[in-house]
Design a protein around this motif. Structure first.
Motif, PDB file in Angstrom:
ATOM      1  N   ALA A  64       0.852  -1.186   0.000  1.00 38.97           N
ATOM      2  CA  ALA A  64       0.000   0.000   0.000  1.00 38.97           C
ATOM      3  C   ALA A  64       0.885   1.233   0.000  1.00 38.97           C
ATOM      4  O   ALA A  64       1.928   1.267   0.667  1.00 38.97           O
ATOM      5  N   LEU A  65       0.474   2.233  -0.733  1.00 44.43           N
ATOM      6  CA  LEU A  65       1.211   3.487  -0.800  1.00 44.43           C
ATOM      7  C   LEU A  65       1.170   4.172   0.559  1.00 44.43           C
ATOM      8  O   LEU A  65       0.141   4.149   1.246  1.00 44.43           O
ATOM      9  N   VAL A  66       2.275   4.783   0.955  1.00 40.76           N
ATOM     10  CA  VAL A  66       2.363   5.467   2.249  1.00 40.76           C
ATOM     11  C   VAL A  66       2.118   6.946   2.026  1.00 40.76           C
ATOM     12  O   VAL A  66       2.729   7.566   1.157  1.00 40.76           O
ATOM     13  N   GLY A  67       1.213   7.510   2.825  1.00 45.87           N
ATOM     14  CA  GLY A  67       0.899   8.928   2.730  1.00 45.87           C
ATOM     15  C   GLY A  67       1.865   9.780   3.528  1.00 45.87           C
ATOM     16  O   GLY A  67       2.836   9.288   4.108  1.00 45.87           O
ATOM     17  N   PRO A  68       1.607  11.078   3.599  1.00 35.47           N
ATOM     18  CA  PRO A  68       2.501  11.979   4.322  1.00 35.47           C
ATOM     19  C   PRO A  68       2.588  11.677   5.826  1.00 35.47           C
ATOM     20  O   PRO A  68       3.580  11.989   6.462  1.00 35.47           O
ATOM     21  N   ASP A  69       1.552  11.044   6.382  1.00 41.17           N
ATOM     22  CA  ASP A  69       1.548  10.720   7.816  1.00 41.17           C
ATOM     23  C   ASP A  69       2.124   9.342   8.108  1.00 41.17           C
ATOM     24  O   ASP A  69       1.955   8.807   9.201  1.00 41.17           O
ATOM     25  N   LYS A  70       2.806   8.742   7.118  1.00 41.03           N
ATOM     26  CA  LYS A  70       3.466   7.436   7.236  1.00 41.03           C
ATOM     27  C   LYS A  70       2.483   6.290   7.493  1.00 41.03           C
ATOM     28  O   LYS A  70       2.836   5.276   8.067  1.00 41.03           O
ATOM     29  N   LYS A  71       1.241   6.444   7.064  1.00 41.12           N
ATOM     30  CA  LYS A  71       0.233   5.389   7.151  1.00 41.12           C
ATOM     31  C   LYS A  71      -0.201   5.008   5.744  1.00 41.12           C
ATOM     32  O   LYS A  71      -0.182   5.844   4.838  1.00 41.12           O
ATOM     33  N   PRO A  72      -0.601   3.736   5.541  1.00 45.11           N
ATOM     34  CA  PRO A  72      -1.055   3.322   4.210  1.00 45.11           C
ATOM     35  C   PRO A  72      -2.325   4.065   3.789  1.00 45.11           C
ATOM     36  O   PRO A  72      -3.210   4.305   4.609  1.00 45.11           O
ATOM     37  N   VAL A  73      -2.383   4.457   2.524  1.00 47.85           N
ATOM     38  CA  VAL A  73      -3.555   5.159   1.999  1.00 47.85           C
ATOM     39  C   VAL A  73      -3.990   4.531   0.682  1.00 47.85           C
ATOM     40  O   VAL A  73      -3.184   3.943  -0.033  1.00 47.85           O
ATOM     41  N   LYS A 101      -3.772  25.564 -22.112  1.00 47.16           N
ATOM     42  CA  LYS A 101      -4.341  24.886 -20.951  1.00 47.16           C
ATOM     43  C   LYS A 101      -4.411  23.390 -21.227  1.00 47.16           C
ATOM     44  O   LYS A 101      -4.762  22.959 -22.312  1.00 47.16           O
ATOM     45  N   LYS A 102      -4.055  22.608 -20.205  1.00 45.43           N
ATOM     46  CA  LYS A 102      -4.048  21.164 -20.342  1.00 45.43           C
ATOM     47  C   LYS A 102      -4.618  20.553 -19.066  1.00 45.43           C
ATOM     48  O   LYS A 102      -4.336  21.022 -17.969  1.00 45.43           O
ATOM     49  N   ILE A 103      -5.411  19.503 -19.205  1.00 42.51           N
ATOM     50  CA  ILE A 103      -5.966  18.815 -18.040  1.00 42.51           C
ATOM     51  C   ILE A 103      -5.056  17.645 -17.697  1.00 42.51           C
ATOM     52  O   ILE A 103      -4.784  16.790 -18.540  1.00 42.51           O
ATOM     53  N   MET A 104      -4.572  17.638 -16.453  1.00 44.83           N
ATOM     54  CA  MET A 104      -3.684  16.577 -15.993  1.00 44.83           C
ATOM     55  C   MET A 104      -4.316  15.899 -14.781  1.00 44.83           C
ATOM     56  O   MET A 104      -5.134  16.481 -14.081  1.00 44.83           O
ATOM     57  N   ARG A 105      -3.889  14.657 -14.537  1.00 43.86           N
ATOM     58  CA  ARG A 105      -4.379  13.909 -13.381  1.00 43.86           C
ATOM     59  C   ARG A 105      -3.288  13.868 -12.327  1.00 43.86           C
ATOM     60  O   ARG A 105      -2.133  13.619 -12.632  1.00 43.86           O
ATOM     61  N   GLU A 106      -3.665  14.130 -11.086  1.00 45.58           N
ATOM     62  CA  GLU A 106      -2.715  14.015  -9.995  1.00 45.58           C
ATOM     63  C   GLU A 106      -3.225  12.986  -9.001  1.00 45.58           C
ATOM     64  O   GLU A 106      -4.427  12.832  -8.814  1.00 45.58           O
ATOM     65  N   ARG A 107      -2.294  12.255  -8.408  1.00 49.18           N
ATOM     66  CA  ARG A 107      -2.667  11.236  -7.425  1.00 49.18           C
ATOM     67  C   ARG A 107      -2.938  11.887  -6.083  1.00 49.18           C
ATOM     68  O   ARG A 107      -2.192  12.750  -5.635  1.00 49.18           O
ATOM     69  N   ILE A 108      -4.012  11.446  -5.439  1.00 45.96           N
ATOM     70  CA  ILE A 108      -4.339  11.961  -4.113  1.00 45.96           C
ATOM     71  C   ILE A 108      -4.544  10.787  -3.169  1.00 45.96           C
ATOM     72  O   ILE A 108      -4.924   9.698  -3.583  1.00 45.96           O
ATOM     73  N   GLY A 109      -4.270  11.012  -1.894  1.00 45.55           N
ATOM     74  CA  GLY A 109      -4.561  10.037  -0.855  1.00 45.55           C
ATOM     75  C   GLY A 109      -6.015  10.168  -0.457  1.00 45.55           C
ATOM     76  O   GLY A 109      -6.485  11.266  -0.174  1.00 45.55           O
ATOM     77  N   ARG A 110      -6.737   9.061  -0.431  1.00 45.51           N
ATOM     78  CA  ARG A 110      -8.169   9.115  -0.160  1.00 45.51           C
ATOM     79  C   ARG A 110      -8.495   9.531   1.270  1.00 45.51           C
ATOM     80  O   ARG A 110      -9.524  10.134   1.519  1.00 45.51           O
ATOM     81  N   ARG A 111      -7.626   9.242   2.232  1.00 43.46           N
ATOM     82  CA  ARG A 111      -7.937   9.571   3.612  1.00 43.46           C
ATOM     83  C   ARG A 111      -7.905  11.074   3.859  1.00 43.46           C
ATOM     84  O   ARG A 111      -8.826  11.655   4.413  1.00 43.46           O
ATOM     85  N   ALA A 112      -6.818  11.720   3.428  1.00 41.30           N
ATOM     86  CA  ALA A 112      -6.660  13.153   3.683  1.00 41.30           C
ATOM     87  C   ALA A 112      -7.107  14.022   2.504  1.00 41.30           C
ATOM     88  O   ALA A 112      -7.373  15.204   2.676  1.00 41.30           O
ATOM     89  N   GLY A 113      -7.145  13.431   1.315  1.00 42.63           N
ATOM     90  CA  GLY A 113      -7.513  14.191   0.133  1.00 42.63           C
ATOM     91  C   GLY A 113      -6.395  15.077  -0.373  1.00 42.63           C
ATOM     92  O   GLY A 113      -6.612  15.977  -1.162  1.00 42.63           O
ATOM     93  N   LYS A 114      -5.166  14.835   0.103  1.00 42.59           N
ATOM     94  CA  LYS A 114      -4.028  15.655  -0.306  1.00 42.59           C
ATOM     95  C   LYS A 114      -3.242  14.956  -1.406  1.00 42.59           C
ATOM     96  O   LYS A 114      -3.282  13.741  -1.539  1.00 42.59           O
ATOM     97  N   GLU A 115      -2.515  15.770  -2.182  1.00 41.69           N
ATOM     98  CA  GLU A 115      -1.714  15.218  -3.273  1.00 41.69           C
ATOM     99  C   GLU A 115      -0.555  14.397  -2.705  1.00 41.69           C
ATOM    100  O   GLU A 115       0.031  14.741  -1.682  1.00 41.69           O
ATOM    101  N   ILE A 116      -0.231  13.317  -3.402  1.00 43.14           N
ATOM    102  CA  ILE A 116       0.879  12.449  -3.007  1.00 43.14           C
ATOM    103  C   ILE A 116       2.085  12.848  -3.836  1.00 43.14           C
ATOM    104  O   ILE A 116       2.064  12.735  -5.065  1.00 43.14           O
ATOM    105  N   GLU A 117       3.150  13.295  -3.175  1.00 40.01           N
ATOM    106  CA  GLU A 117       4.377  13.668  -3.869  1.00 40.01           C
ATOM    107  C   GLU A 117       5.320  12.491  -3.867  1.00 40.01           C
ATOM    108  O   GLU A 117       5.302  11.653  -2.987  1.00 40.01           O
TER     109      GLU A 117
END
Length: 114
Positions: free
Chosen positions: A73-82, A97-113
């Protein structure tokens, strides 16, 4: 499309190395397997050979084996699986203008870097 990419920090959620964290070294999308640094280490017996300088190569080596992508499982910014989701964002590049997709963590809704 794999939600886990090379260079991601992941945590093993099933198998003999459950609980370990590591960086993804490679992703095989055909077989849905990933190689994670320090996880699923196995011994490989390779033929011993000698180089021009007399150094030996081969013997018993410990290497990482592939693990199924569903067991990490991918690890989010809080070091927990998301869980991973996607959000479409509009980006302007070179005046276009271009539409791009960014990955987000479902728990926090923040972008995953990376």
């Amino acid at each position: 499309m794999a939600k886990i990419k090379k260079g991601d920090q992941v945590k093993v959620i099933a198998g003999r190395d459950k609980g370990k964290m590591g960086t993804v070294l490679s992703v095989d999308t055909k077989t849905n397997r990933v190689i994670v640094e320090g996880v699923q280490r196995v011994k490989r017996h390779t033929k011993v050979s000698y180089t021009d300088r007399g150094a030996t190569t081969g013997g018993i080596e410990t290497v990482e084996a592939p693990i199924h992508i569903s067991n990490v499982a991918l690890v989010g910014p809080d070091k927990k699986p998301v869980r991973v989701g996607y959000r479409e964002v509009e980006v302007e590049r070179n005046g276009r203008k271009k539409i791009m997709r960014e990955r987000i963590g479902r728990r926090a809704g923040k972008e995953i870097e990376l």
